[in-house]
Write a protein that holds these residues in place. Structure first.
Motif, PDB file in Angstrom:
ATOM      1  N   MET A 102      29.724  39.677  53.285  1.00 18.93           N
ATOM      2  CA  MET A 102      30.361  40.875  52.770  1.00 18.93           C
ATOM      3  C   MET A 102      30.495  40.738  51.248  1.00 18.93           C
ATOM      4  O   MET A 102      30.910  39.716  50.737  1.00 18.93           O
ATOM      5  N   SER A 103      30.136  41.781  50.550  1.00 13.68           N
ATOM      6  CA  SER A 103      30.211  41.775  49.095  1.00 13.68           C
ATOM      7  C   SER A 103      31.542  42.372  48.642  1.00 13.68           C
ATOM      8  O   SER A 103      31.871  43.503  49.005  1.00 13.68           O
ATOM      9  N   LEU A 104      32.291  41.604  47.870  1.00 12.00           N
ATOM     10  CA  LEU A 104      33.594  42.048  47.395  1.00 12.00           C
ATOM     11  C   LEU A 104      33.490  42.635  45.996  1.00 12.00           C
ATOM     12  O   LEU A 104      32.626  42.236  45.209  1.00 12.00           O
ATOM     13  N   ARG A 105      34.408  43.545  45.676  1.00  9.44           N
ATOM     14  CA  ARG A 105      34.561  44.033  44.310  1.00  9.44           C
ATOM     15  C   ARG A 105      34.770  42.814  43.408  1.00  9.44           C
ATOM     16  O   ARG A 105      35.377  41.822  43.835  1.00  9.44           O
ATOM     17  N   PRO A 106      34.281  42.823  42.153  1.00  6.09           N
ATOM     18  CA  PRO A 106      34.343  41.614  41.316  1.00  6.09           C
ATOM     19  C   PRO A 106      35.738  40.994  41.167  1.00  6.09           C
ATOM     20  O   PRO A 106      35.866  39.766  41.232  1.00  6.09           O
ATOM     21  N   ASP A 107      36.780  41.797  40.993  1.00  5.50           N
ATOM     22  CA  ASP A 107      38.118  41.202  40.861  1.00  5.50           C
ATOM     23  C   ASP A 107      38.564  40.571  42.173  1.00  5.50           C
ATOM     24  O   ASP A 107      39.205  39.525  42.181  1.00  5.50           O
ATOM     25  N   LEU A 108      38.190  41.178  43.300  1.00  7.07           N
ATOM     26  CA  LEU A 108      38.548  40.608  44.599  1.00  7.07           C
ATOM     27  C   LEU A 108      37.806  39.302  44.847  1.00  7.07           C
ATOM     28  O   LEU A 108      38.355  38.368  45.437  1.00  7.07           O
ATOM     29  N   ALA A 109      36.561  39.219  44.377  1.00  6.11           N
ATOM     30  CA  ALA A 109      35.796  37.976  44.526  1.00  6.11           C
ATOM     31  C   ALA A 109      36.471  36.829  43.775  1.00  6.11           C
ATOM     32  O   ALA A 109      36.552  35.706  44.279  1.00  6.11           O
ATOM     33  N   ILE A 110      36.974  37.115  42.575  1.00  6.45           N
ATOM     34  CA  ILE A 110      37.692  36.086  41.809  1.00  6.45           C
ATOM     35  C   ILE A 110      38.943  35.655  42.562  1.00  6.45           C
ATOM     36  O   ILE A 110      39.239  34.464  42.689  1.00  6.45           O
ATOM     37  N   ILE A 111      39.686  36.633  43.077  1.00 11.43           N
ATOM     38  CA  ILE A 111      40.902  36.310  43.834  1.00 11.43           C
ATOM     39  C   ILE A 111      40.547  35.434  45.034  1.00 11.43           C
ATOM     40  O   ILE A 111      41.183  34.392  45.265  1.00 11.43           O
ATOM     41  N   ALA A 112      39.522  35.819  45.785  1.00 12.87           N
ATOM     42  CA  ALA A 112      39.135  35.066  46.986  1.00 12.87           C
ATOM     43  C   ALA A 112      38.761  33.623  46.645  1.00 12.87           C
ATOM     44  O   ALA A 112      39.075  32.702  47.400  1.00 12.87           O
ATOM     45  N   GLN A 113      38.121  33.403  45.511  1.00 12.79           N
ATOM     46  CA  GLN A 113      37.711  32.053  45.106  1.00 12.79           C
ATOM     47  C   GLN A 113      38.899  31.161  44.752  1.00 12.79           C
ATOM     48  O   GLN A 113      38.789  29.940  44.793  1.00 12.79           O
ATOM     49  N   HIS A 114      40.031  31.774  44.389  1.00 12.96           N
ATOM     50  CA  HIS A 114      41.149  30.983  43.874  1.00 12.96           C
ATOM     51  C   HIS A 114      42.363  30.920  44.805  1.00 12.96           C
ATOM     52  O   HIS A 114      43.418  30.423  44.408  1.00 12.96           O
ATOM     53  N   VAL A 115      42.205  31.385  46.024  1.00 12.68           N
ATOM     54  CA  VAL A 115      43.244  31.212  47.042  1.00 12.68           C
ATOM     55  C   VAL A 115      42.936  29.921  47.789  1.00 12.68           C
ATOM     56  O   VAL A 115      41.802  29.710  48.245  1.00 12.68           O
ATOM     57  N   ALA A 116      43.917  29.052  47.895  1.00 18.21           N
ATOM     58  CA  ALA A 116      43.718  27.760  48.557  1.00 18.21           C
ATOM     59  C   ALA A 116      43.375  27.949  50.038  1.00 18.21           C
ATOM     60  O   ALA A 116      43.862  28.880  50.689  1.00 18.21           O
TER      61      ALA A 116
END
Length: 198
Positions: A1-15
């Motif tokens: 699934m392709s996320l909106r760019p800001d959501l992709a950043i958030i997803a990468q930084h949640v433990a």
């Protein structure tokens, strides 16, 4: 699934394995990504009943609610992260919503459109009208954005409230850019926050 760019950043930084509350979760795209790829225990709060139904159809725990009034029912420190993506500028009382995010979550992640971006400034300067762009597609009378925040405004707001910035990311045309000059050059911002006493 392709996320909106800001959501992709958030997803990468949640433990991995974190407990997450996504406030203004939309159709649950971020929640699904966090559940499936980070093993997070995710809950969502969303004002639009159609979006709540879409999130529930994905098998997600989402409820209908309003960030301005419904966050007070959540216990203190009940989540590792409280997320507010592209929603801060639509709330009636952003200062109270941010206080609630930082009470509910050990950390908060907030993303918003930067109204000081050079294209917005240019539109006002040359056209004398509120901009309508692909990122801000609504006319002034139909926009959900009731607080036009800039990156510099948000930093001053955090300083005044004793909120620490752990990390910040800036986007232009969906691509990350340097922090230098971000108030002028970035279209969106993402901040990872905590209270100073953490």
């Amino acid at each position: 699934m392709s996320l909106r760019p800001d959501l992709a950043i958030i997803a990468q930084h949640v433990a991995r394995g974190a407990r997450v509350l996504d406030v203004g979760c939309g159709d649950g795209a971020l929640m699904a990504s966090l559940r499936d790829e980070r093993g997070a225990d995710v809950r969502g709060l969303e004002i639009d009943p159609t979006n709540v139904a879409a999130a529930v159809a994905r098998g997600l725990a989402a409820v209908q609610g309003d960030a301005d009034v419904d966050l007070e029912g959540y216990p203190d420190a009940s989540f590792d992260y409280a997320i507010l993506s592209q929603t801060l500028q639509t709330t009636r009382n952003p200062h109270l919503v941010l206080d609630e995010l930082l009470r509910i979550g050990r950390r908060a992640i907030v993303s918003f459109p930067n109204f000081a971006h050079w294209r917005v400034r240019l539109s006002l300067l040359w056209g004398g009208r509120m901009p309508v762009t692909s990122l801000l597609p609504e006319e002034w009378y139909d926009t959900p954005n009731i607080h036009h925040v800039t990156i510099d405004d948000f930093r001053a707001f955090l300083n005044k409230r004793g909120v620490a910035v752990e990390e910040a990311w800036f986007l232009a045309r969906g691509t990350r850019r340097a922090a230098a000059g971000a108030n002028l050059l970035a279209e969106h911002a993402v901040f990872l926050l905590h209270r100073e006493e953490l």
